[in-house]
Design a protein around this motif. Structure first.
Motif, PDB file in Angstrom:
ATOM      1  N   ASP A  16       0.838  -1.216   0.000  1.00 22.07           N
ATOM      2  CA  ASP A  16       0.000   0.000   0.000  1.00 22.07           C
ATOM      3  C   ASP A  16       0.870   1.262   0.000  1.00 22.07           C
ATOM      4  OD1 ASP A  16      -2.400  -1.366  -0.054  1.00 22.07           O
ATOM      5  OD2 ASP A  16      -2.622  -1.412   2.122  1.00 22.07           O
ATOM      6  N   ARG A  17       1.931   1.230   0.820  1.00 18.48           N
ATOM      7  CA  ARG A  17       2.828   2.390   0.870  1.00 18.48           C
ATOM      8  C   ARG A  17       3.547   2.577  -0.473  1.00 18.48           C
ATOM      9  NH1 ARG A  17       4.559   4.458   5.722  1.00 18.48           N
ATOM     10  NH2 ARG A  17       5.401   6.084   4.352  1.00 18.48           N
ATOM     11  N   ALA A  18       3.992   1.472  -1.055  1.00 17.85           N
ATOM     12  CA  ALA A  18       4.667   1.556  -2.357  1.00 17.85           C
ATOM     13  C   ALA A  18       3.705   2.075  -3.425  1.00 17.85           C
ATOM     14  CB  ALA A  18       5.210   0.185  -2.759  1.00 17.85           C
ATOM     15  N   PHE A  19       2.458   1.593  -3.380  1.00 19.43           N
ATOM     16  CA  PHE A  19       1.457   2.048  -4.357  1.00 19.43           C
ATOM     17  C   PHE A  19       1.225   3.553  -4.224  1.00 19.43           C
ATOM     18  CE2 PHE A  19      -2.895   3.075  -5.555  1.00 19.43           C
ATOM     19  CZ  PHE A  19      -2.986   2.514  -6.816  1.00 19.43           C
ATOM     20  N   ASP A  20       1.157   4.054  -2.994  1.00 24.06           N
ATOM     21  CA  ASP A  20       0.961   5.494  -2.772  1.00 24.06           C
ATOM     22  C   ASP A  20       2.111   6.303  -3.351  1.00 24.06           C
ATOM     23  OD1 ASP A  20      -1.408   4.987  -1.474  1.00 24.06           O
ATOM     24  OD2 ASP A  20      -0.546   5.066   0.544  1.00 24.06           O
ATOM     25  N   GLU A  21       3.346   5.815  -3.158  1.00 23.41           N
ATOM     26  CA  GLU A  21       4.513   6.539  -3.676  1.00 23.41           C
ATOM     27  C   GLU A  21       4.537   6.508  -5.198  1.00 23.41           C
ATOM     28  OE1 GLU A  21       6.468   8.324  -1.849  1.00 23.41           O
ATOM     29  OE2 GLU A  21       5.651   7.687   0.081  1.00 23.41           O
ATOM     30  N   TYR A  22       4.212   5.362  -5.779  1.00 17.47           N
ATOM     31  CA  TYR A  22       4.154   5.271  -7.244  1.00 17.47           C
ATOM     32  C   TYR A  22       3.041   6.172  -7.800  1.00 17.47           C
ATOM     33  CZ  TYR A  22       7.426   1.337  -7.756  1.00 17.47           C
ATOM     34  OH  TYR A  22       8.549   0.555  -7.786  1.00 17.47           O
ATOM     35  N   SER A  23       1.952   6.281  -7.059  1.00 18.75           N
ATOM     36  CA  SER A  23       0.837   7.125  -7.507  1.00 18.75           C
ATOM     37  C   SER A  23       1.242   8.596  -7.549  1.00 18.75           C
ATOM     38  CB  SER A  23      -0.373   6.942  -6.587  1.00 18.75           C
ATOM     39  OG  SER A  23      -0.831   5.605  -6.612  1.00 18.75           O
ATOM     40  N   LYS A  24       2.062   9.015  -6.590  1.00 18.95           N
ATOM     41  CA  LYS A  24       2.492  10.417  -6.537  1.00 18.95           C
ATOM     42  C   LYS A  24       3.273  10.810  -7.784  1.00 18.95           C
ATOM     43  CE  LYS A  24       2.784  10.602  -1.471  1.00 18.95           C
ATOM     44  NZ  LYS A  24       3.713  10.649  -0.312  1.00 18.95           N
ATOM     45  N   ILE A  25       4.078   9.875  -8.299  1.00 18.92           N
ATOM     46  CA  ILE A  25       4.884  10.191  -9.487  1.00 18.92           C
ATOM     47  C   ILE A  25       4.236   9.661 -10.764  1.00 18.92           C
ATOM     48  CG2 ILE A  25       7.068  10.361  -8.249  1.00 18.92           C
ATOM     49  CD1 ILE A  25       7.712   7.511  -9.079  1.00 18.92           C
ATOM     50  N   GLU A  26       2.986   9.193 -10.649  1.00 20.11           N
ATOM     51  CA  GLU A  26       2.186   8.742 -11.791  1.00 20.11           C
ATOM     52  C   GLU A  26       2.829   7.553 -12.513  1.00 20.11           C
ATOM     53  OE1 GLU A  26       1.406  12.074 -14.345  1.00 20.11           O
ATOM     54  OE2 GLU A  26       0.880  13.411 -12.690  1.00 20.11           O
ATOM     55  N   ASP A  27       3.525   6.699 -11.761  1.00 18.02           N
ATOM     56  CA  ASP A  27       4.187   5.536 -12.351  1.00 18.02           C
ATOM     57  C   ASP A  27       3.175   4.419 -12.547  1.00 18.02           C
ATOM     58  OD1 ASP A  27       5.735   3.245 -12.921  1.00 18.02           O
ATOM     59  OD2 ASP A  27       7.467   4.107 -11.917  1.00 18.02           O
ATOM     60  N   VAL A  28       2.726   4.248 -13.773  1.00 18.11           N
ATOM     61  CA  VAL A  28       1.657   3.299 -14.091  1.00 18.11           C
ATOM     62  C   VAL A  28       2.103   1.861 -13.839  1.00 18.11           C
ATOM     63  CG1 VAL A  28       0.232   2.374 -15.952  1.00 18.11           C
ATOM     64  CG2 VAL A  28       0.581   4.844 -15.746  1.00 18.11           C
ATOM     65  N   ARG A  29       3.277   1.510 -14.330  1.00 18.11           N
ATOM     66  CA  ARG A  29       3.743   0.127 -14.174  1.00 18.11           C
ATOM     67  C   ARG A  29       3.955  -0.224 -12.705  1.00 18.11           C
ATOM     68  NH1 ARG A  29       7.869  -1.362 -19.174  1.00 18.11           N
ATOM     69  NH2 ARG A  29       6.547  -0.547 -20.852  1.00 18.11           N
ATOM     70  N   GLY A  30       4.470   0.728 -11.950  1.00 22.75           N
ATOM     71  CA  GLY A  30       4.664   0.497 -10.528  1.00 22.75           C
ATOM     72  C   GLY A  30       3.350   0.267  -9.809  1.00 22.75           C
ATOM     73  N   GLN A  31       2.351   1.096 -10.116  1.00 26.31           N
ATOM     74  CA  GLN A  31       1.028   0.941  -9.502  1.00 26.31           C
ATOM     75  C   GLN A  31       0.420  -0.421  -9.849  1.00 26.31           C
ATOM     76  OE1 GLN A  31      -1.589   4.630  -9.708  1.00 26.31           O
ATOM     77  NE2 GLN A  31       0.098   5.289 -11.021  1.00 26.31           N
ATOM     78  N   CYS A  32       0.508  -0.792 -11.116  1.00 26.31           N
ATOM     79  CA  CYS A  32      -0.074  -2.070 -11.554  1.00 26.31           C
ATOM     80  C   CYS A  32       0.625  -3.256 -10.898  1.00 26.31           C
ATOM     81  CB  CYS A  32       0.007  -2.183 -13.077  1.00 26.31           C
ATOM     82  SG  CYS A  32      -1.107  -1.077 -13.965  1.00 26.31           S
ATOM     83  N   GLU A  33       1.945  -3.168 -10.784  1.00 22.11           N
ATOM     84  CA  GLU A  33       2.693  -4.257 -10.150  1.00 22.11           C
ATOM     85  C   GLU A  33       2.281  -4.426  -8.694  1.00 22.11           C
ATOM     86  OE1 GLU A  33       7.311  -5.547  -9.125  1.00 22.11           O
ATOM     87  OE2 GLU A  33       6.914  -3.790 -10.382  1.00 22.11           O
TER      88      GLU A  33
END
Length: 421
Positions: free
Chosen positions: A367-384
């Motif tokens: 969840d924390r990683a998803f939040d950080e990826y969301s801040k920088i709009e990293d699509v692949r990171g969010q999906c992973e």
């Protein structure tokens, strides 16, 4: 030249040298600059002489491949002696802009030699002048605040951009911020277009060339073009070694090399380079790079099932890494932490309290990683992160939450496709 204009001749020569350098005519710039220094000394023009010597110092550092006797003719001595001389002359002449430039050069010299970071940082604080706009924009971009970063860049005073070097910095920095955003949004065609514009720019200073090369390698990684990425990173490492470049740049490339091995499915091959990068970063006390190197090492530890070591290592550096306010770095570390917890859960007996606790910790880290990826709009990171969380929900027997994660995964993909240029 008219007799009345003799006192301005050295300034004409200096501008001629700068013009030659801006267009990549290194030999012509050298000749004009040597004549500038000689004429300024003859006319006892201390401000012009000090500025010319400072500019020559920067020029010599940017073109280390030039013959060493050219630097010796200037009378500046070694680089350390030259910087000390210029600081003294700048203070004596009350040339505060020259002093600021010299302090920044000294800070860069200290870092390149792995010397005191505290001393280098002190110089940067004293000299924070023209680079403040560029630095603030990069910091905002790392936090995912792209609109603010781009707005700040676009508000730069047009008078500042009349200088070709300043304009190159501005255009390249703006392009890199935009390209970084396109890469994170998985809009690789748009990123490719920006890269073509960056590479079509006139001859750039070494720092800008490295930044463009790094983001080009990132583009190849996103395309899973590992052979080209490897070729480029090896060439860049060789160039930086020949140029005796800043240690920060060399460490960035070393960590990127380890990351290429990881993405290619052979992370163990990057162990030695990641460990060496961590050792050098620790010695030089470049902490953000050290935490990045630790993340690369942890990815390797996960690949060889050293899950407990991964968790301990990540938990020891995570509080300090979060102080860097780099969302991409924080996301990487939280993702590694989740992998470590998942691995320890897999080693525990089924239906035990220990297994459930580890799965819960893994879910929290995701969840924390998803939040950080969301801040920088990293699509692949969010999906992973969503895919991994769906796996945890399935292991817990919670089919409804697993379906929710799968649906969110599809929504992210669909939104990314809709936002592409």
């Amino acid at each position: 030249m008219q007799m009345g204009e003799k006192g301005l001749y050295q300034y004409a020569l200096l501008n001629l040298a700068i013009l030659h350098a801006d267009f990549g005519c290194v030999s012509e710039a050298n000749s004009a600059l040597q004549e500038t220094i000689a004429t300024a000394r003859e006319n006892h023009d201390l401000p012009c002489l000090n500025y010319s010597l400072s500019w020559f110092q920067q020029f010599w550092r940017t073109h280390p491949q030039e013959p060493t006797d050219i630097h010796e003719k200037s009378g500046l001595g070694s680089e350390k002696e030259a910087l000390s001389f210029l600081k003294t002359k700048a203070k004596e002449s009350n040339m505060w802009t020259l002093l600021s430039t010299t302090l920044l050069s000294e800070a860069k010299f200290l870092l390149s030699k792995g010397e005191s970071v505290a001393h280098a940082f002190e110089n940067v604080v004293k000299a924070s002048h023209l680079n403040i706009m560029k630095g603030t924009s990069e910091m905002l971009a790392r936090k995912g605040r792209y609109h603010e970063a781009l707005s700040l860049m676009e508000q730069l005073d047009l008078e500042t951009l009349r200088d070709l070097k300043h304009q190159q910095y501005w255009i390249t920095s703006l392009g890199i911020i935009r390209m970084r955003r396109y890469l994170n949004r998985d809009d690789l065609d748009a990123a490719d277009h920006v890269l073509a514009q960056l590479q079509a720019a006139p001859a750039q200073v070494q720092e800008l060339q490295v930044n463009v090369a790094l983001i080009e390698i990132e583009l190849h990684l996103r395309r899973r073009d590992f052979p080209n990425a490897t070729t480029l990173v090896e060439k860049l490492l060789m160039d930086l070694k020949e140029q005796e470049a800043d240690i920060f740049q060399r460490l960035q490339v070393m960590i990127l090399k380890a990351r290429i091995y990881d993405r290619a499915g052979t992370p163990q091959k990057g162990f030695s380079v990641a460990l060496r990068a961590a050792s050098l970063a620790h010695k030089a006390q470049i902490l953000p790079v050290l935490w990045d190197a630790v993340g690369a090492i942890c990815r390797i530890l996960v690949s060889v099932n050293e899950f407990n070591a991964t968790v301990r290592l990540i938990e020891s550096v995570l509080p300090l890494a979060l102080e860097c306010e780099d969302c991409g770095l924080a996301a990487l570390l939280f993702s590694c932490l989740a992998d470590g917890h998942m691995g320890t859960a897999g080693q525990a007996k089924a239906e035990t309290l220990q297994r459930k606790e580890k799965l819960t910790k893994a879910s929290t880290a995701l969840d924390r990683a998803f939040d950080e990826y969301s801040k920088i709009e990293d699509v692949r990171g969010q999906c992973e992160m969503m895919a991994k969380k769906a796996t945890i929900m399935c292991l817990n027997g919670d089919t409804m939450l697993a379906n929710d994660c799968a649906a969110k995964y599809l929504d992210i993909r669909k939104a990314a496709t809709a936002n592409r240029i």
